[in-house]
Write a protein that holds these residues in place. Structure first.
Motif, PDB file in Angstrom:
ATOM      1  N   VAL A 197     -64.768 -29.518  -2.179  1.00 17.65           N
ATOM      2  CA  VAL A 197     -65.377 -29.507  -0.846  1.00 17.65           C
ATOM      3  C   VAL A 197     -66.688 -28.746  -0.922  1.00 17.65           C
ATOM      4  O   VAL A 197     -66.718 -27.578  -1.337  1.00 17.65           O
ATOM      5  N   GLU A 198     -67.768 -29.404  -0.529  1.00 18.18           N
ATOM      6  CA  GLU A 198     -69.074 -28.743  -0.498  1.00 18.18           C
ATOM      7  C   GLU A 198     -69.516 -28.563   0.944  1.00 18.18           C
ATOM      8  O   GLU A 198     -69.068 -29.279   1.838  1.00 18.18           O
ATOM      9  N   GLY A 199     -70.387 -27.609   1.175  1.00 13.40           N
ATOM     10  CA  GLY A 199     -70.882 -27.349   2.522  1.00 13.40           C
ATOM     11  C   GLY A 199     -70.136 -26.181   3.160  1.00 13.40           C
ATOM     12  O   GLY A 199     -69.336 -25.506   2.509  1.00 13.40           O
ATOM     13  N   ARG A 200     -70.419 -25.953   4.442  1.00 20.69           N
ATOM     14  CA  ARG A 200     -69.828 -24.804   5.131  1.00 20.69           C
ATOM     15  C   ARG A 200     -69.080 -25.254   6.377  1.00 20.69           C
ATOM     16  O   ARG A 200     -69.558 -26.086   7.143  1.00 20.69           O
ATOM     17  N   ILE A 201     -67.913 -24.658   6.556  1.00 20.10           N
ATOM     18  CA  ILE A 201     -67.089 -24.999   7.720  1.00 20.10           C
ATOM     19  C   ILE A 201     -66.756 -23.693   8.430  1.00 20.10           C
ATOM     20  O   ILE A 201     -66.445 -22.674   7.782  1.00 20.10           O
ATOM     21  N   ALA A 202     -66.836 -23.718   9.758  1.00 21.96           N
ATOM     22  CA  ALA A 202     -66.535 -22.501  10.518  1.00 21.96           C
ATOM     23  C   ALA A 202     -65.730 -22.838  11.766  1.00 21.96           C
ATOM     24  O   ALA A 202     -65.891 -23.920  12.350  1.00 21.96           O
ATOM     25  N   ILE A 203     -64.857 -21.926  12.143  1.00 18.10           N
ATOM     26  CA  ILE A 203     -64.100 -22.045  13.388  1.00 18.10           C
ATOM     27  C   ILE A 203     -64.502 -20.869  14.271  1.00 18.10           C
ATOM     28  O   ILE A 203     -64.404 -19.709  13.838  1.00 18.10           O
ATOM     29  N   ASP A 204     -64.982 -21.149  15.459  1.00 15.78           N
ATOM     30  CA  ASP A 204     -65.493 -20.104  16.358  1.00 15.78           C
ATOM     31  C   ASP A 204     -66.525 -19.213  15.651  1.00 15.78           C
ATOM     32  O   ASP A 204     -66.562 -17.995  15.850  1.00 15.78           O
ATOM     33  N   GLY A 205     -67.319 -19.814  14.803  1.00 10.19           N
ATOM     34  CA  GLY A 205     -68.371 -19.084  14.105  1.00 10.19           C
ATOM     35  C   GLY A 205     -67.906 -18.318  12.881  1.00 10.19           C
ATOM     36  O   GLY A 205     -68.722 -17.712  12.181  1.00 10.19           O
ATOM     37  N   VAL A 206     -66.605 -18.330  12.611  1.00 10.40           N
ATOM     38  CA  VAL A 206     -66.070 -17.585  11.458  1.00 10.40           C
ATOM     39  C   VAL A 206     -65.862 -18.545  10.293  1.00 10.40           C
ATOM     40  O   VAL A 206     -65.148 -19.554  10.449  1.00 10.40           O
ATOM     41  N   PRO A 207     -66.485 -18.275   9.138  1.00  2.85           N
ATOM     42  CA  PRO A 207     -66.282 -19.176   7.998  1.00  2.85           C
ATOM     43  C   PRO A 207     -64.797 -19.277   7.647  1.00  2.85           C
ATOM     44  O   PRO A 207     -64.078 -18.262   7.660  1.00  2.85           O
ATOM     45  N   ILE A 208     -64.353 -20.475   7.351  1.00  5.49           N
ATOM     46  CA  ILE A 208     -62.908 -20.659   7.152  1.00  5.49           C
ATOM     47  C   ILE A 208     -62.392 -19.969   5.891  1.00  5.49           C
ATOM     48  O   ILE A 208     -61.206 -19.666   5.785  1.00  5.49           O
ATOM     49  N   GLU A 209     -63.302 -19.689   4.941  1.00  2.21           N
ATOM     50  CA  GLU A 209     -62.835 -19.052   3.696  1.00  2.21           C
ATOM     51  C   GLU A 209     -62.335 -17.633   3.938  1.00  2.21           C
ATOM     52  O   GLU A 209     -61.692 -17.044   3.074  1.00  2.21           O
ATOM     53  N   THR A 210     -62.640 -17.063   5.108  1.00  2.00           N
ATOM     54  CA  THR A 210     -62.249 -15.676   5.357  1.00  2.00           C
ATOM     55  C   THR A 210     -60.743 -15.525   5.584  1.00  2.00           C
ATOM     56  O   THR A 210     -60.230 -14.419   5.608  1.00  2.00           O
ATOM     57  N   ARG A 211     -60.066 -16.624   5.806  1.00  2.00           N
ATOM     58  CA  ARG A 211     -58.617 -16.563   5.998  1.00  2.00           C
ATOM     59  C   ARG A 211     -57.969 -17.687   5.201  1.00  2.00           C
ATOM     60  O   ARG A 211     -58.595 -18.727   4.973  1.00  2.00           O
ATOM     61  N   PRO A 212     -56.694 -17.518   4.833  1.00  2.00           N
ATOM     62  CA  PRO A 212     -55.977 -18.661   4.243  1.00  2.00           C
ATOM     63  C   PRO A 212     -55.702 -19.679   5.353  1.00  2.00           C
ATOM     64  O   PRO A 212     -55.784 -19.332   6.543  1.00  2.00           O
ATOM     65  N   PRO A 213     -55.381 -20.915   5.002  1.00  2.00           N
ATOM     66  CA  PRO A 213     -55.123 -21.916   6.052  1.00  2.00           C
ATOM     67  C   PRO A 213     -54.090 -21.453   7.080  1.00  2.00           C
ATOM     68  O   PRO A 213     -54.236 -21.726   8.270  1.00  2.00           O
ATOM     69  N   SER A 214     -53.064 -20.748   6.610  1.00  2.00           N
ATOM     70  CA  SER A 214     -52.023 -20.302   7.549  1.00  2.00           C
ATOM     71  C   SER A 214     -52.578 -19.310   8.571  1.00  2.00           C
ATOM     72  O   SER A 214     -52.040 -19.178   9.672  1.00  2.00           O
ATOM     73  N   GLY A 215     -53.662 -18.624   8.218  1.00  2.00           N
ATOM     74  CA  GLY A 215     -54.240 -17.628   9.112  1.00  2.00           C
ATOM     75  C   GLY A 215     -54.927 -18.228  10.334  1.00  2.00           C
ATOM     76  O   GLY A 215     -55.248 -17.503  11.280  1.00  2.00           O
ATOM     77  N   TRP A 216     -55.138 -19.549  10.328  1.00  2.00           N
ATOM     78  CA  TRP A 216     -55.809 -20.194  11.461  1.00  2.00           C
ATOM     79  C   TRP A 216     -54.821 -20.797  12.450  1.00  2.00           C
ATOM     80  O   TRP A 216     -55.229 -21.409  13.440  1.00  2.00           O
ATOM     81  N   ALA A 217     -53.520 -20.648  12.190  1.00  2.00           N
ATOM     82  CA  ALA A 217     -52.529 -21.359  13.012  1.00  2.00           C
ATOM     83  C   ALA A 217     -52.560 -20.924  14.477  1.00  2.00           C
ATOM     84  O   ALA A 217     -52.250 -21.720  15.362  1.00  2.00           O
ATOM     85  N   ALA A 218     -52.931 -19.663  14.731  1.00  2.00           N
ATOM     86  CA  ALA A 218     -52.968 -19.201  16.123  1.00  2.00           C
ATOM     87  C   ALA A 218     -54.152 -19.816  16.870  1.00  2.00           C
ATOM     88  O   ALA A 218     -54.122 -19.920  18.100  1.00  2.00           O
ATOM     89  N   ASP A 219     -55.176 -20.231  16.131  1.00  2.00           N
ATOM     90  CA  ASP A 219     -56.388 -20.778  16.764  1.00  2.00           C
ATOM     91  C   ASP A 219     -56.429 -22.299  16.742  1.00  2.00           C
ATOM     92  O   ASP A 219     -57.075 -22.912  17.574  1.00  2.00           O
ATOM     93  N   VAL A 220     -55.777 -22.887  15.744  1.00  2.00           N
ATOM     94  CA  VAL A 220     -55.873 -24.340  15.566  1.00  2.00           C
ATOM     95  C   VAL A 220     -54.473 -24.941  15.443  1.00  2.00           C
ATOM     96  O   VAL A 220     -53.696 -24.546  14.565  1.00  2.00           O
TER      97      VAL A 220
END
Lengths: 245, 562
Positions: free
Chosen positions: B73-96
């Motif tokens: 995967v190339e490029g940058r992805i962010a949720i609510d302005g926070v880069p997704i790499e800052t958390r593991p996928p499971s860490g986004w479950a409360a938001d997504v």
């Protein structure tokens, strides 16, 4: 009745009985263990005797291996023959083989007792809540337990598709060739299924760290203590009875 | 194309910047480069042909791809302005909350109530709140209390989808991502799902991929279209895109609302709706029979009549004296090794006939279809006629080969000339839009491509006089659906009989002159499809909805005097 007990008290009792079945090399003990578990399952849990017979088929086949080995390679089992020679069975080789066969069936019956009376989800929740099993391991174990019925369902679907392709009538049970041909596809299914389950759990927030709530934790109650006490008394009684016969 | 500039009110709820994804050993990127930003509170519909990378793009959002599914995967992805790499996928479950195309990727194989509670348990929500949330989610989605203790693996495909929906809705996350949420749902369940998705929190951001647009599209704020190369080819307000880029969408094989055809026809006589319509009722709103000028109504009538005629089966019903290909007489039908689900079924299918099998999720349609094909033995009663071929609801069950080409070749008779075999395989690959995928492993295909392959395997050979297609439309794009309709027509012309299990009432109306309705453990109606779907009481009883052309049919009746 047994279903409502805490899975951990059941697994502890079953572990003690399994150890006893392995260590006590006496056909009478094994027969007693098989009969007691059978009676409890059929009388208290309304388990079909036919289902029990079916479940014991793989254990019986495993046990038959011991029996034939004991008969064909008598020289290699001198100690077993010596011990078995003290029992009621005439031929020492046959006696040792029969005891080994019964031991396999007894172990199978004790395992079936646990499996038939325990909800896998409750077992895993019990382990996580009372035995501090990490959730990642707990839910991996849970997924593995659930895979068995799912494999059976998938095998049925594959058999339907193959019956259609081949134009054959679908039999209730697959023959050896058909069963063999299902092994690799089912293994592939199991791997795919495991991957999908892992993704599902991760997407919904399963994490190795941090606090979590565990719903419907099976509690320890007085009846668990009662069950364990009765099971130990029966086990002790069976050992004493066999020793004095 | 770059979409949606950053809004002044804060960072976007989800943002992809120059994102592209390449799977291992793949020659080209599966998606991208994509630049897409979604503002908080917007509802975005993502459209694209099968294999355009829609599901792949959604999987990148929380990092499941490449964290759990190997890919570059190339490029940058962010949720609510926070880069997704800052958390593991499971860490986004409360938001997504993520609702995957395949229910097995959303569900973990637990009992229904445990499945629904699972995400909240992971967030350490107190027990009492979880109990309430589970009860509420079950009620909202319409899950019966009796299902609480059932394992999800024992449910039908559509029932599992409902549980998966409840399990994701219960998360009450600010960003809800759904990949084909209605693929296997009965019409009433799909309508309820659309309502749930669109009537929830007003601040909730939604990103939905779905082919069933009617009932959903009018609640969407924005439409993003992925082209075949996985890049964005259209982005904007849905009404504008469906009217202005209709030919582009059609060329890409992408679904458009049924009202688009009617709008186009009315535009030819200068009567198109002032605002681009998303439903048939919208398209006719300005032509109210009581208030519109009579000359406008008279000019519109032939257009509307042609639209209604096109929406109904073009093929004639089978001749009454055509030979019966397969018949069930007083049959009790049950799944393999399961209990009886349908009793006293009598149904015959004649040569050259296409019969729809309609009903709610779990009504027993698939079991009836398999019994009709002679694949499942009857518990009682009689089946007569030749055996049929079945395209199963889960296409993966049919795949045994290492490549798409092997699957098709294996479906042909063994004693076939090699040249003829190659010719038939190549023609079928073309016919079903699989030509570029011949050497791919069947499990690497997208859901829509898998569906097309399963159907191609069934239709490549002439061996079955009866073909049973179980939910053939699930996951198909517009091009796939058109190919399916054409192929069914060919089969009918060749004198074969076809039974189609479907939840898509428009499709049933278009291809099946006759249908049976399954409910209450039996067949409750058997007759011409237009008559059945015009019977409101019957549709309510069987949890069916009316086809999208029903509003046009009513309009025609109201303007009869003109």
């Amino acid at each position: 009745m047994v279903r409502t007990l805490n899975p951990l008290s059941k697994v502890a009792v079953c572990a003690v009985w399994l150890v006893a079945a392995i260590l006590i090399f006496d056909a009478r003990f094994q027969i007693g263990a098989i009969l007691i578990v059978c009676i409890v399952l059929v009388a208290l849990e309304r388990t079909s005797p036919l289902l029990l017979l079916g479940l014991m088929v793989p254990f019986s086949l495993f046990g038959l291996g011991f029996l034939t080995t004991a008969l064909l390679f008598r020289e290699d089992s001198a100690f077993a023959l010596h011990v078995a020679g003290e029992s009621v069975f005439g031929s020492p080789a046959a006696s040792a083989g029969v005891t080994l066969f019964l031991r396999a069936v007894a172990c199978g019956m004790i395992s079936a007792f646990f499996a038939l009376t325990t909800d896998p989800g409750a077992f895993v929740r019990g382990l996580m809540a009372h035995a501090r099993l990490p959730p990642r391991f707990g839910y991996a174990l849970f997924a593995a337990l659930q895979l068995v019925p799912d494999l059976a369902a998938e095998a049925q679907q594959m058999r339907l598709a193959r019956a259609m392709q081949s134009g054959r009538v679908l039999r209730r049970l697959p023959g050896p060739v058909e069963a063999g041909s299902l092994v690799i596809p089912l293994l592939a299914f199991a791997i795919r299924r495991a991957g999908r389950t892992a993704i599902a759990m991760e997407a919904r927030g399963l994490d190795a760290h941090g606090p979590r709530t565990i719903m419907a934790v099976p509690p320890f109650e007085w009846r668990d203590a009662g069950f364990a006490a009765v099971a130990m008394i029966v086990l002790g009684g069976l050992i004493v009875l066999c020793a004095n016969m | 194309m770059t979409s949606d500039p950053l809004s002044p009110e804060g960072p976007p709820a989800a943002q992809w910047r120059a994102v592209s994804v390449r799977y291992p050993f793949a020659g080209a990127a599966a998606v991208g480069p994509v630049d897409l930003a979604i503002r908080r509170g917007t509802r975005v519909l993502l459209l694209g042909a099968s294999g355009s990378g829609k599901s792949t793009l959604l999987l990148t959002l929380t990092g499941l791809l490449p964290h759990s599914i190997p890919a570059k995967v190339e490029g940058r992805i962010a949720i609510d302005g926070v880069p997704i790499e800052t958390r593991p996928p499971s860490g986004w479950a409360a938001d997504v909350a993520q609702y995957f195309q395949d229910a097995d990727r959303t569900l973990c194989g637990m009992r229904v109530e445990d499945e629904i509670a699972f995400a909240l348990e992971n967030q350490a929500v107190p027990v009492a709140r979880i109990r309430n949330a589970v009860a509420q989610a079950m009620e909202e989605v319409g899950l019966p209390e009796a299902w609480r203790q059932r394992r999800t693996a024992t449910l039908s495909g559509g029932e599992r989808q409902l549980v998966a929906l409840a399990a994701t809705l219960v998360q009450n996350a600010g960003l809800f991502v759904a990949d084909e949420p209605t693929a296997h749902l009965a019409p009433v369940a799909a309508t309820r799902l659309h309502r749930l998705l669109t009537e929830g929190r007003p601040d909730r951001t939604m990103l939905v991929v779905d082919h069933r647009l009617d009932g959903l599209i009018d609640a969407m704020d924005r439409l993003v279209v992925l082209g075949p190369d996985g890049t964005i080819v259209a982005d904007g307000e849905p009404r504008a895109i469906f009217r202005e880029k209709r030919s582009l969408l059609a060329a890409l094989g992408i679904w458009c609302p049924a009202a688009g055809d009617l709008d186009e026809g009315l535009a030819r006589v200068g009567l198109c709706a002032p605002v681009a319509p998303l439903s048939v009722a919208d398209a006719l709103a300005h032509l109210n029979p009581e208030t519109a000028p009579p000359e406008d109504l008279a000019r519109a009538r032939p257009i509307v009549a042609a639209f209604v005629a096109k929406a109904s089966a073009e093929a004639p019903a089978a001749a009454a004296d055509a030979p019966v290909i397969a018949a069930l007489v007083g049959a009790d039908c049950a799944p393999f090794l399961g209990p009886v689900v349908l009793r006293g079924v009598s149904l015959s299918v004649r040569q050259g006939e296409v019969v729809g099998i309609l009903g709610a999720n779990g009504a027993g349609k698939s079991t009836l279809a398999a019994c009709l094909a002679g694949l499942l033995p009857l518990k009682s009663g009689v089946r007569e006629g030749a055996k049929g071929g079945v395209a199963f609801q889960n296409p993966e069950s049919q795949f045994v080969g290492g490549t798409v080409r092997d699957e098709l070749s294996g479906a042909l008779p063994r004693r076939m000339d090699n040249d003829e075999r190659e010719r038939r395989v190549a023609a079928t690959l073309d016919q079903w839009g699989l030509a570029g995928l011949a050497l791919r492993h069947p499990f690497e295909l997208s859901q829509g491509q898998k569906r097309r392959l399963a159907l191609a395997m069934l239709t490549i050979t002439d061996r079955w006089p009866l073909l049973v297609l179980d939910e053939p439309m699930a996951g198909l794009d517009a091009a796939g659906a058109a190919a399916l309709s054409a192929r069914i027509d060919d089969l009918r012309s060749d004198g074969r009989a076809v039974a189609v299990v479907t939840h898509d009432m428009d499709f049933a109306l278009r291809v099946c002159p006759r249908s049976v309705v399954v409910a209450e453990g039996r067949i409750i109606a058997d007759g011409p499809t237009p008559d059945l779907l015009a019977d409101a009481d019957l549709c309510a009883r069987a949890n069916l909805s009316e086809p999208s052309s029903a509003a046009a049919r009513r309009w025609l009746q109201a303007t009869k005097s003109w």
